[in-house]
Design an enzyme around this catalytic site. Sequence first.
Site, PDB file in Angstrom:
ATOM      1  N   TYR A 254       6.977   0.373  -3.366  1.00 29.11           N
ATOM      2  CA  TYR A 254       7.056   1.789  -3.741  1.00 29.11           C
ATOM      3  C   TYR A 254       7.510   2.636  -2.546  1.00 29.11           C
ATOM      4  O   TYR A 254       8.499   3.377  -2.620  1.00 29.11           O
ATOM      5  CB  TYR A 254       5.688   2.278  -4.259  1.00 29.11           C
ATOM      6  CG  TYR A 254       5.607   3.780  -4.345  1.00 29.11           C
ATOM      7  CD1 TYR A 254       6.429   4.481  -5.224  1.00 29.11           C
ATOM      8  CD2 TYR A 254       4.732   4.500  -3.534  1.00 29.11           C
ATOM      9  CE1 TYR A 254       6.381   5.869  -5.286  1.00 29.11           C
ATOM     10  CE2 TYR A 254       4.669   5.875  -3.591  1.00 29.11           C
ATOM     11  CZ  TYR A 254       5.493   6.559  -4.467  1.00 29.11           C
ATOM     12  OH  TYR A 254       5.452   7.921  -4.521  1.00 29.11           O
TER      13      TYR A 254
ATOM     14  N   GLY B  17       6.408  11.013 -18.675  1.00 26.87           N
ATOM     15  CA  GLY B  17       6.268  12.474 -18.803  1.00 26.87           C
ATOM     16  C   GLY B  17       5.734  12.864 -20.169  1.00 26.87           C
ATOM     17  O   GLY B  17       5.590  12.037 -21.076  1.00 26.87           O
TER      18      GLY B  17
ATOM     19  N   ASP C  52      -4.604  -0.158   0.860  1.00 25.98           N
ATOM     20  CA  ASP C  52      -5.073   1.199   1.183  1.00 25.98           C
ATOM     21  C   ASP C  52      -5.247   1.349   2.699  1.00 25.98           C
ATOM     22  O   ASP C  52      -6.142   0.740   3.286  1.00 25.98           O
ATOM     23  CB  ASP C  52      -6.438   1.471   0.531  1.00 25.98           C
ATOM     24  CG  ASP C  52      -6.322   1.980  -0.884  1.00 25.98           C
ATOM     25  OD1 ASP C  52      -5.223   2.434  -1.266  1.00 25.98           O
ATOM     26  OD2 ASP C  52      -7.334   1.936  -1.616  1.00 25.98           O
TER      27      ASP C  52
HETATM   28  N1  UDP Z   1     -10.103   5.454  -4.744  1.00 25.81           N
HETATM   29  C1  UDP Z   1     -11.362   4.963  -5.087  1.00 25.81           C
HETATM   30  N2  UDP Z   1     -11.604   4.712  -6.400  1.00 25.81           N
HETATM   31  C2  UDP Z   1     -10.688   4.911  -7.378  1.00 25.81           C
HETATM   32  C3  UDP Z   1      -9.418   5.420  -7.019  1.00 25.81           C
HETATM   33  C4  UDP Z   1      -9.164   5.676  -5.692  1.00 25.81           C
HETATM   34  O1  UDP Z   1     -12.231   4.752  -4.232  1.00 25.81           O
HETATM   35  O2  UDP Z   1     -10.978   4.631  -8.548  1.00 25.81           O
HETATM   36  C5  UDP Z   1      -9.825   5.740  -3.326  1.00 25.81           C
HETATM   37  C6  UDP Z   1      -8.642   4.948  -2.788  1.00 25.81           C
HETATM   38  O3  UDP Z   1      -9.095   3.733  -2.250  1.00 25.81           O
HETATM   39  C7  UDP Z   1      -8.104   5.907  -1.724  1.00 25.81           C
HETATM   40  C8  UDP Z   1      -8.445   7.292  -2.258  1.00 25.81           C
HETATM   41  O4  UDP Z   1      -9.459   7.096  -3.240  1.00 25.81           O
HETATM   42  O5  UDP Z   1      -8.811   5.733  -0.522  1.00 25.81           O
HETATM   43  C9  UDP Z   1      -7.253   7.981  -2.909  1.00 25.81           C
HETATM   44  O6  UDP Z   1      -6.679   7.081  -3.823  1.00 25.81           O
HETATM   45  P1  UDP Z   1      -5.614   7.547  -4.908  1.00 25.81           P
HETATM   46  O7  UDP Z   1      -5.306   6.373  -5.775  1.00 25.81           O
HETATM   47  O8  UDP Z   1      -6.082   8.797  -5.594  1.00 25.81           O
HETATM   48  O9  UDP Z   1      -4.338   7.959  -4.039  1.00 25.81           O
HETATM   49  P2  UDP Z   1      -3.532   7.121  -2.916  1.00 25.81           P
HETATM   50  O10 UDP Z   1      -4.121   7.542  -1.603  1.00 25.81           O
HETATM   51  O11 UDP Z   1      -3.669   5.674  -3.209  1.00 25.81           O
HETATM   52  O12 UDP Z   1      -2.133   7.622  -3.076  1.00 25.81           O
END
Ligand code: UDP
Length: 330
Positions: free
Chosen positions: A141, A36, A285
């Site tokens: 997580y 934080g 993912d």
């Molecule tokens: N993502 C990406 N490049 C990055 C970070 C995230 O392509 O540098 C993609 C990731 O694979 C997912 C989406 O963006 O499909 C959202 O990712 P984020 O980490 O923001 O949130 P999450 O869905 O993992 O909680």
Amino acid sequence: MKVLVAGGAGYIGSHCVRQLTAAGHEPVVLDNLAYGHRSAVPANVRFLEANLGDTVALDRIFAAEKFDLVMHFAAFCYVGESVKAPMKYYINNCSATYALLETMMRHGVMKFVFSSTCATFGVPAKLPLTEDMPQAPINPYGQTKLDVENALKALAHGQGLSFATFRYFNAAGAAEDGSIGEDHDPETHLIPLAIWAAQGKRPALEVFGTDYPTPDGTCLRDYVHVDDLSRAHIAAFDRLAQPGTALFYNLGTGQPTSVLEVIKAVEKVTGLKVPVKYSPRREGDPPALYANSAKAQADLGWKPKFMTIGSIVETAWRWHKAKPGGYGDR
Ligand code: UDP
């Protein structure tokens, strides 16, 4: 209500603190500042620095103050790290949360609002996700959050705790006045990283995977504004009067948005090009995650104000423009 906000100096917690004040409540922030930011907490809000797992400190705090309700945002939230260092997640996200719950209940505080996550669902068999779908997390997580959800159910049933738990989809955006926003270290989230790439703070944004079974081959997510999330939490307070109440809500806009669509929105809002590097899929993912939030809308009268990715990115951009170095305390 007098509300203890655990993790109130973090991203979602700090936005909620402002919404609490705006709604006429009295927030008191508890945070250990591991992630934080002290300056994310307004000067007129009381700040207590302690670890959630420090039962002596917690006891002192609950003996000295009469809180009506506790909100809990103080969790570790990096999926990849949770895979590599699960004990860190079990200790902070579970053990410390149980210590908080045990202490507050012993002091007669019986209302709790918990931030959970869509990661408790794992890879969903059906979309959009409703609250009653099976929960099968695919990383520690998500598992720690589900463990706490299950503990809360038992505490409501056995000891009369009243709680609401919110499973967020992708929290995004920043306060509309640009005064507070997202500042994670390390930053792993798509929107801030796309903005950094546009600003030249990163050579390029890596797009993780272009071969998903989605319309443009990139992952679909449900981006929901952090102030909208906060408003849903506060709307639940009135429903916690009855002892033993157990409420679960999925919070998202319900709009699936691809990685490429987010990049387009960032380019449109900023007027800058986002340099992109196409990379393999990121481990863990799921191809698509988006919410059905009809239950929150019906029960809480909740309606997200920010329904488009452009409107969410606009607020994030205001924050990043105002504070290119974030809070500057790391
Ligand atoms: N993502 C990406 N490049 C990055 C970070 C995230 O392509 O540098 C993609 C990731 O694979 C997912 C989406 O963006 O499909 C959202 O990712 P984020 O980490 O923001 O949130 P999450 O869905 O993992 O909680």
